[in-house]
Design an enzyme around this catalytic site. Structure first.
Site: not given
Length: 332
Positions: A105, A201
């Site tokens: 993140h 991802r």
């Protein structure tokens, strides 16, 4: 009783928002979550106010009310430290039946420099269930450079760079934004995080989406967002302060939030001072909670939101109980 009195002068009970996930399962039923038949549920959002899901407050005399509506109406009166008019934390349970993707993140600096449409996301996990031998991935192995990480990310071998950490119930793991990480099969955690769903991802284990296509990866974005810090431990080892009613541990205090763990085996009470708003999640035991405007029985898996104006809160355990208290501070 007016709506103002109902929202600001009582402990608030929110209905969980269930989220199907490709890696989810059915273990949230262990927490008495009512799962839809036949669905693999990965997340139960206990308190949420983001575009992807909003909690509904269900214990008001006037009827259910979305948390987003309550925040628009009452804002800082309900929950201090909100910067955008929304509730400043996302609190949820995750049931990881299969490995999550390896991901990262962005932090505030990465959002400012590279991702102006994203929001930073720091998170903390409290392990509430772990199968024997359960592990998670947290950060790069010591000595791995950002350049080595980038090479492995682009060549599909990123797991070789990562530190694997054994976990058991009660373990606490802090995941600052920028930390490459993944939850592994067999764990269930309570997650407290900044209210963001910004996720890049890196590896998704070759899984296919509902259309039979590989799920999207965000490798270049992840390389930009990932940070390297050799001194970033995975497990939190808090100090314990003991009291007549039990014990209190400060698990995490970062720029966005503070998390305490209360272990309660006797009657306790505390005053909610100005500028303090809590989510309280029971992760073990069962208890009665009493406050102005509301009282009720809480068991493992239950979460309530305690506004700053509530005043005094009493807890009466029926068995030794563990409560995770989360509050936004947003000192960034």
């Amino acid at each position: 009783m007016t709506v103002v009195t109902s929202v600001l002068d009582r402990t608030l009970v929110c209905e969980p928002v269930l989220q199907p996930r490709i890696w989810g399962g059915r273990r949230l039923e262990m927490l008495d979550k009512q799962l839809p038949p036949g669905e693999e549920i990965g997340e139960s959002w206990e308190v949420a106010d983001i575009d992807e899901g909003v909690s509904s407050i269900v214990n008001l005399e006037s009827g259910p009310m979305l948390l987003s509506e309550a925040m628009r109406e009452f804002g800082e009166q309900l929950a201090p430290h909100s910067r955008d008019g929304r509730y400043p934390l996302l609190v949820k349970f995750l049931d990881v039946h299969e490995h999550t993707s390896i991901q990262v993140h962005p932090d505030a600096e990465a959002c400012r420099r590279f991702f102006p449409n994203e929001q930073p996301k720091t998170e903390t996990w409290v392990v509430v269930h772990a199968e024997p031998g359960a592990t998670l991935l947290h950060d790069l192995r010591q000595g791995v450079s950002h350049a080595e990480f980038a090479w492995h990310a682009r060549h599909g071998t990123v797991r070789e760079c990562l530190r694997e950490v054994p976990v058991e119930p009660g373990c606490v793991v802090h995941v600052p934004a920028g930390t490459v990480h993944a939850l592994q099969a067999g764990v269930m955690v309570l997650e407290v995080q900044q209210p963001s769903d910004s996720t890049f991802r890196i590896d998704d284990h070759g899984r296919l989406d509902e259309n039979g296509q590989p799920r999207e990866l965000h490798i270049e974005q992840a390389i930009q967002a990932a940070t390297v810090a050799d001194d970033r431990p995975a497990l939190v080892w808090p100090d314990v302060d003991r009291f007549q009613w039990g014990a209190c541990e400060t698990l995490v205090e970062c720029g966005a939030y503070r998390i305490n763990r209360l272990t309660v085996d006797g009657h306790m009470a505390w005053n909610i001072g100005p500028g303090r708003c809590y989510t309280a999640t029971v992760v073990a035991g069962n208890l009665d909670m009493r406050s102005r405007g509301w009282s009720g029985r809480l068991s493992r898996g239950d979460t309530v939101l305690i506004p700053q104006s509530i005043g005094r809160v009493g807890i009466h355990p029926h068995a030794p109980s563990t409560i995770i208290l989360s509050e936004a501070i947003n000192r960034l």
